[in-house]
Design a protein around this motif. Structure first.
Motif, PDB file in Angstrom:
ATOM      1  N   SER A  72      -3.543  -3.645  10.796  1.00 54.55           N
ATOM      2  CA  SER A  72      -3.974  -2.764   9.709  1.00 54.55           C
ATOM      3  C   SER A  72      -3.349  -1.367   9.799  1.00 54.55           C
ATOM      4  O   SER A  72      -3.104  -0.741   8.786  1.00 54.55           O
ATOM      5  CB  SER A  72      -5.493  -2.686   9.654  1.00 54.55           C
ATOM      6  OG  SER A  72      -5.973  -2.312  10.924  1.00 54.55           O
ATOM      7  N   ASN A  73      -3.053  -0.901  11.025  1.00 51.90           N
ATOM      8  CA  ASN A  73      -2.437   0.433  11.128  1.00 51.90           C
ATOM      9  C   ASN A  73      -1.041   0.477  10.505  1.00 51.90           C
ATOM     10  O   ASN A  73      -0.527   1.542  10.214  1.00 51.90           O
ATOM     11  CB  ASN A  73      -2.269   0.840  12.603  1.00 51.90           C
ATOM     12  CG  ASN A  73      -3.597   1.144  13.263  1.00 51.90           C
ATOM     13  OD1 ASN A  73      -4.613   1.276  12.587  1.00 51.90           O
ATOM     14  ND2 ASN A  73      -3.583   1.259  14.580  1.00 51.90           N
ATOM     15  N   GLN A  74      -0.409  -0.639  10.347  1.00 54.16           N
ATOM     16  CA  GLN A  74       0.984  -0.665   9.881  1.00 54.16           C
ATOM     17  C   GLN A  74       1.128  -1.185   8.462  1.00 54.16           C
ATOM     18  O   GLN A  74       2.131  -0.916   7.794  1.00 54.16           O
ATOM     19  CB  GLN A  74       1.840  -1.571  10.796  1.00 54.16           C
ATOM     20  CG  GLN A  74       1.797  -1.214  12.261  1.00 54.16           C
ATOM     21  CD  GLN A  74       2.334   0.171  12.546  1.00 54.16           C
ATOM     22  OE1 GLN A  74       3.155   0.702  11.783  1.00 54.16           O
ATOM     23  NE2 GLN A  74       1.877   0.779  13.614  1.00 54.16           N
ATOM     24  N   THR A  75       0.137  -1.947   7.999  1.00 52.17           N
ATOM     25  CA  THR A  75       0.328  -2.745   6.800  1.00 52.17           C
ATOM     26  C   THR A  75       0.869  -1.978   5.618  1.00 52.17           C
ATOM     27  O   THR A  75       1.753  -2.442   4.913  1.00 52.17           O
ATOM     28  CB  THR A  75      -0.997  -3.424   6.405  1.00 52.17           C
ATOM     29  OG1 THR A  75      -1.506  -4.042   7.565  1.00 52.17           O
ATOM     30  CG2 THR A  75      -0.779  -4.468   5.345  1.00 52.17           C
ATOM     31  N   LYS A  76       0.311  -0.774   5.393  1.00 51.96           N
ATOM     32  CA  LYS A  76       0.677  -0.061   4.167  1.00 51.96           C
ATOM     33  C   LYS A  76       2.155   0.271   4.074  1.00 51.96           C
ATOM     34  O   LYS A  76       2.699   0.370   2.982  1.00 51.96           O
ATOM     35  CB  LYS A  76      -0.132   1.228   4.055  1.00 51.96           C
ATOM     36  CG  LYS A  76      -1.486   0.991   3.427  1.00 51.96           C
ATOM     37  CD  LYS A  76      -2.098   2.306   3.004  1.00 51.96           C
ATOM     38  CE  LYS A  76      -3.604   2.192   2.977  1.00 51.96           C
ATOM     39  NZ  LYS A  76      -4.241   2.723   4.181  1.00 51.96           N
ATOM     40  N   SER A  77       2.790   0.484   5.197  1.00 55.42           N
ATOM     41  CA  SER A  77       4.210   0.850   5.132  1.00 55.42           C
ATOM     42  C   SER A  77       5.100  -0.297   5.611  1.00 55.42           C
ATOM     43  O   SER A  77       6.292  -0.135   5.770  1.00 55.42           O
ATOM     44  CB  SER A  77       4.467   2.089   5.986  1.00 55.42           C
ATOM     45  OG  SER A  77       4.199   1.796   7.330  1.00 55.42           O
ATOM     46  N   GLU A  78       4.486  -1.463   5.820  1.00 50.79           N
ATOM     47  CA  GLU A  78       5.251  -2.548   6.449  1.00 50.79           C
ATOM     48  C   GLU A  78       6.127  -3.295   5.455  1.00 50.79           C
ATOM     49  O   GLU A  78       5.677  -3.718   4.396  1.00 50.79           O
ATOM     50  CB  GLU A  78       4.266  -3.514   7.123  1.00 50.79           C
ATOM     51  CG  GLU A  78       4.930  -4.535   8.020  1.00 50.79           C
ATOM     52  CD  GLU A  78       3.913  -5.290   8.884  1.00 50.79           C
ATOM     53  OE1 GLU A  78       2.825  -4.741   9.167  1.00 50.79           O
ATOM     54  OE2 GLU A  78       4.220  -6.434   9.259  1.00 50.79           O
ATOM     55  N   GLY A  79       7.375  -3.479   5.803  1.00 48.32           N
ATOM     56  CA  GLY A  79       8.290  -4.279   4.996  1.00 48.32           C
ATOM     57  C   GLY A  79       8.480  -5.655   5.622  1.00 48.32           C
ATOM     58  O   GLY A  79       8.084  -5.894   6.772  1.00 48.32           O
ATOM     59  N   ALA A 117      -6.194   7.435  -2.957  1.00 47.55           N
ATOM     60  CA  ALA A 117      -6.084   7.913  -1.574  1.00 47.55           C
ATOM     61  C   ALA A 117      -5.133   7.024  -0.778  1.00 47.55           C
ATOM     62  O   ALA A 117      -4.271   7.501  -0.052  1.00 47.55           O
ATOM     63  CB  ALA A 117      -7.460   7.939  -0.922  1.00 47.55           C
ATOM     64  N   ASP A 118      -5.282   5.734  -0.969  1.00 51.34           N
ATOM     65  CA  ASP A 118      -4.383   4.792  -0.293  1.00 51.34           C
ATOM     66  C   ASP A 118      -2.944   5.121  -0.634  1.00 51.34           C
ATOM     67  O   ASP A 118      -2.067   5.120   0.204  1.00 51.34           O
ATOM     68  CB  ASP A 118      -4.631   3.362  -0.809  1.00 51.34           C
ATOM     69  CG  ASP A 118      -5.682   2.654   0.009  1.00 51.34           C
ATOM     70  OD1 ASP A 118      -6.092   3.227   1.039  1.00 51.34           O
ATOM     71  OD2 ASP A 118      -6.094   1.568  -0.397  1.00 51.34           O
ATOM     72  N   LYS A 119      -2.765   5.365  -1.926  1.00 48.79           N
ATOM     73  CA  LYS A 119      -1.436   5.580  -2.432  1.00 48.79           C
ATOM     74  C   LYS A 119      -0.809   6.830  -1.825  1.00 48.79           C
ATOM     75  O   LYS A 119       0.332   6.824  -1.384  1.00 48.79           O
ATOM     76  CB  LYS A 119      -1.495   5.726  -3.945  1.00 48.79           C
ATOM     77  CG  LYS A 119      -0.250   5.253  -4.642  1.00 48.79           C
ATOM     78  CD  LYS A 119      -0.527   5.217  -6.127  1.00 48.79           C
ATOM     79  CE  LYS A 119       0.551   4.492  -6.878  1.00 48.79           C
ATOM     80  NZ  LYS A 119       0.132   4.181  -8.231  1.00 48.79           N
ATOM     81  N   ALA A 120      -1.631   7.890  -1.792  1.00 48.38           N
ATOM     82  CA  ALA A 120      -1.136   9.144  -1.223  1.00 48.38           C
ATOM     83  C   ALA A 120      -0.776   8.919   0.238  1.00 48.38           C
ATOM     84  O   ALA A 120       0.288   9.312   0.704  1.00 48.38           O
ATOM     85  CB  ALA A 120      -2.182  10.227  -1.365  1.00 48.38           C
ATOM     86  N   GLY A 121      -1.680   8.241   0.944  1.00 48.15           N
ATOM     87  CA  GLY A 121      -1.425   7.979   2.359  1.00 48.15           C
ATOM     88  C   GLY A 121      -0.138   7.196   2.525  1.00 48.15           C
ATOM     89  O   GLY A 121       0.708   7.515   3.344  1.00 48.15           O
ATOM     90  N   ALA A 122      -0.019   6.180   1.696  1.00 51.84           N
ATOM     91  CA  ALA A 122       1.164   5.331   1.810  1.00 51.84           C
ATOM     92  C   ALA A 122       2.417   6.110   1.430  1.00 51.84           C
ATOM     93  O   ALA A 122       3.472   5.909   2.011  1.00 51.84           O
ATOM     94  CB  ALA A 122       1.021   4.115   0.916  1.00 51.84           C
ATOM     95  N   GLY A 123       2.276   6.980   0.447  1.00 54.01           N
ATOM     96  CA  GLY A 123       3.430   7.775   0.042  1.00 54.01           C
ATOM     97  C   GLY A 123       3.968   8.590   1.189  1.00 54.01           C
ATOM     98  O   GLY A 123       5.174   8.647   1.423  1.00 54.01           O
ATOM     99  N   ILE A 124       3.034   9.169   1.934  1.00 57.30           N
ATOM    100  CA  ILE A 124       3.469   9.972   3.080  1.00 57.30           C
ATOM    101  C   ILE A 124       4.127   9.068   4.118  1.00 57.30           C
ATOM    102  O   ILE A 124       5.203   9.348   4.619  1.00 57.30           O
ATOM    103  CB  ILE A 124       2.270  10.738   3.686  1.00 57.30           C
ATOM    104  CG1 ILE A 124       1.829  11.804   2.704  1.00 57.30           C
ATOM    105  CG2 ILE A 124       2.643  11.348   5.027  1.00 57.30           C
ATOM    106  CD1 ILE A 124       0.426  12.317   2.942  1.00 57.30           C
ATOM    107  N   LEU A 125       3.455   7.948   4.363  1.00 54.72           N
ATOM    108  CA  LEU A 125       4.035   7.008   5.328  1.00 54.72           C
ATOM    109  C   LEU A 125       5.421   6.572   4.870  1.00 54.72           C
ATOM    110  O   LEU A 125       6.340   6.440   5.657  1.00 54.72           O
ATOM    111  CB  LEU A 125       3.149   5.766   5.459  1.00 54.72           C
ATOM    112  CG  LEU A 125       1.914   5.953   6.310  1.00 54.72           C
ATOM    113  CD1 LEU A 125       1.046   4.708   6.232  1.00 54.72           C
ATOM    114  CD2 LEU A 125       2.314   6.220   7.759  1.00 54.72           C
ATOM    115  N   THR A 126       5.507   6.341   3.570  1.00 53.51           N
ATOM    116  CA  THR A 126       6.786   5.891   3.043  1.00 53.51           C
ATOM    117  C   THR A 126       7.859   6.926   3.305  1.00 53.51           C
ATOM    118  O   THR A 126       8.930   6.631   3.805  1.00 53.51           O
ATOM    119  CB  THR A 126       6.684   5.644   1.530  1.00 53.51           C
ATOM    120  OG1 THR A 126       5.678   4.683   1.316  1.00 53.51           O
ATOM    121  CG2 THR A 126       7.986   5.125   0.986  1.00 53.51           C
ATOM    122  N   ALA A 127       7.498   8.157   2.984  1.00 54.66           N
ATOM    123  CA  ALA A 127       8.481   9.214   3.161  1.00 54.66           C
ATOM    124  C   ALA A 127       8.887   9.315   4.621  1.00 54.66           C
ATOM    125  O   ALA A 127      10.052   9.442   4.960  1.00 54.66           O
ATOM    126  CB  ALA A 127       7.895  10.529   2.673  1.00 54.66           C
TER     127      ALA A 127
END
Ligand SMILES: *[C@@H]1O[C@H](CO)[C@@H](O)[C@H](O)[C@H]1NC(C)=O
Ligand SMILES: *[C@@H]1O[C@H](CO)[C@@H](O)[C@H](O)[C@H]1NC(C)=O
Ligand SMILES: *[C@@H]1O[C@H](CO)[C@@H](O)[C@H](O)[C@H]1NC(C)=O
Ligand SMILES: *[C@@H]1O[C@H](CO)[C@@H](O)[C@H](O)[C@H]1NC(C)=O
Ligand SMILES: *[C@@H]1O[C@H](CO)[C@@H](O)[C@H](O)[C@H]1NC(C)=O
Length: 461
Positions: free
Chosen positions: A107-114, A433-443
């Motif tokens: 779960s710690n990685q999922t949002k930015s995981e490819g 919120a998820d999206k913002a978090g993921a956006g940062i992770l993405t960047a």
């Protein structure tokens, strides 16, 4: 005078090499000792087994996939050299990162995981199965079942709406690269499908390996010269026609080693023989200069390789070495290239101990091997590239990769993987919120594997 100056010259060389890694390339034990020094310097970067740290993670700036790549490397290091020093941290890390569904989507990685990030952990588990690495307790996820889980999820992510098939680079819509189909993600899928076919003998995996390879050819990500190109956009009607033609060592390595597994699985039959020979020739010409491996898309021009790209080369070395074992027809081409690259790589492991490099003074490996001098670029990638290349000449000492028929002991589960189709194919409805978090992770993170590529895109515009 003449002989005196030679003597002085030789003495100078000796003095210069204090702290450097001196190797007698005719001696396996000398090569092992060099590999051990480089591995020590590599693992010094890892803090995941310290109290309070997370097993399996590398500190910044190294992304999660690179840690998976490192543990896969360390399993082969143990197999090639017999040195089991890092087996405990490797076991701990691989098990810690399996995630709730035992599919390397913690779960710690999922949002930015490819798909590629997941793939590098899955390939480490595949290596664990092939090398008969210590099996987890029966109530824990087994290596083979972990790979099958990722494979099953990949099958669910295959998409025929555009480009005639293929997986996207990213799993989730909100990540950069969702609208890009590429060779690294499909190469991870191909690589594990082929190795699962060889390991289990199950023809379903072999059929998928063939389907993925043919798709790569159909969109010309694998071109008529057997070069593996990076990928192409699949949105806005582009339909994978505007190809980003950058070539990277690890993409070529993913397809090479998967092809070797299929060649072996089919006992050297066509079309795999032709595919293997074609790729072997391509690899030998694109990625070597005067017998020394390099990363042509970024090592010298047009820009410096980024953190991710700095760790690609080593994988090609390791997969070429293993290819020479499971497809011995490639050995005469590959082993001389690997030996000369190993020598060049060891020559540049002369950098000082520093705030970055915590190994012995005078043994930090530089990035480029072409000039045979330390270029001042150090890090996990540089150590890992050098390790995988310096240990490559020892590949014949390792047990050839096991299969379930030759004593591979890992237990599988053909139905492993998430049953949650949303997790497999697309994101759950996400909150702002998820999206913002993921956006940062993405960047931060998703520069990820390909972001290395953004400069290529920019250059083309
Ligand atoms: C972490 O692993 C390394 C390499 O095996 C070892 O040297 C170190 O002592 C370990 N650290 C802890 C806190 O156990
Ligand atoms: C997720 O992150 C938390 C907080 O850093 C950590 O305690 C936990 O071990 C991590 N889990 C995994 C599977 O990495
Ligand atoms: C998109 O590309 C695929 C694969 O090359 C091809 O089969 C298909 O016809 C193309 N679709 C369109 C609309 O051009
Ligand atoms: C398959 O791999 C084994 C090593 O595991 C090797 O001995 C054999 O020759 C390979 N088969 C072919 C067709 O090259
Ligand atoms: C072979 O693999 C497929 C795909 O995962 C699976 O459905 C099938 O049950 C497997 N067959 C055997 C005999 O394990």
């Amino acid at each position: 005078m003449y002989s005196l100056s030679i003597l002085v010259g030789a003495l100078g060389l000796l003095l210069n090499s204090v702290g450097a890694i001196d190797v007698d390339w005719t001696s396996d034990s000398s090569i092992k000792s060099a590999a051990s020094t480089i591995a020590y310097g590599l693992v010094k970067y890892y803090t995941g087994n310290n109290t309070g740290d997370v097993p399996g993670n590398l500190p910044d700036p190294y992304y999660w996939w690179e840690a998976g790549a490192m543990f896969g490397t360390l399993i082969d290091y143990a197999a090639f050299t017999g040195d089991k020093t890092y087996n405990d941290i490797t076991f701990q890390a691989l098990q810690h990162q399996v995630g709730d569904d035992a599919d390397f989507m913690p779960s710690n990685q999922t949002k930015s995981e490819g798909n590629d990030d997941q793939g590098f952990w899955a390939m480490a588990a595949m290596t664990a199965a092939e090398m008969n690495f210590r099996n987890p307790d029966p109530d824990k996820p087994q290596w083979l079942a972990l790979v099958q889980a990722v494979y099953n999820e990949y099958v669910g992510r295959w998409e025929t709406d555009d480009c005639g098939g293929g997986m996207r680079w990213q799993i989730y819509t909100f990540n950069n690269g969702y609208n890009y189909k590429n060779s690294v993600s499909n190469g991870c899928f191909f690589n594990i499908a082929a190795r699962l076919a060889k390991y289990t003998g199950n023809e379903t995996y072999a059929e998928w390996a063939n389907k993925i390879f043919e798709w790569e050819q159909s969109v010309k990500f694998i071109n008529d010269n057997w070069n593996v190109l990076d990928g192409a956009g699949n949105a806005n009607g582009e339909n994978c026609t505007k190809i980003n033609g950058a070539q990277f060592t690890y993409n070529a390595g993913l397809f090479l080693y998967g092809t070797a597994a299929m060649y072996n699985h089919t006992n050297g039959a066509e079309p795999w023989k032709t595919r293997l020979e074609g790729q072997a020739k391509s690899v030998a010409s694109i990625f070597f200069q005067d017998g020394v491996m390099w990363e042509p898309s970024c090592e010298k021009t047009p820009a410096k390789c980024n953190t991710d790209q700095q760790v690609f080369k080593g994988h090609l070395s390791r997969w070429m070495a293993l290819t020479s074992i499971i497809a011995p027809i490639t050995a005469d081409t590959f082993m001389p290239l690997l030996k000369s690259s190993a020598q060049a790589a060891a020559k540049v492991c002369t950098g000082p101990a520093s705030s970055d490099y915590k190994g012995p003074d005078g043994t930090a490996c530089g990035f480029s091997w072409l000039d045979k001098t330390f270029d001042g670029i150090t890090g996990v990638g540089e150590q890992m590239n050098a390790l995988q290349t310096v240990m490559a000449p020892l590949v014949h000492l390792a047990q050839a990769p096991y299969t379930s028929e030759t004593g591979g002991s890992s237990q599988g589960n053909p139905n492993a993987g998430a049953t949650d189709s949303e997790k497999i194919k697309q994101p759950k409805p996400i909150t702002t919120a998820d999206k913002a978090g993921a956006g940062i992770l993405t960047a931060l993170a998703l520069g990820g594997l390909l972001s290395g590529m953004w400069f290529v895109f920019i250059d083309e515009k």
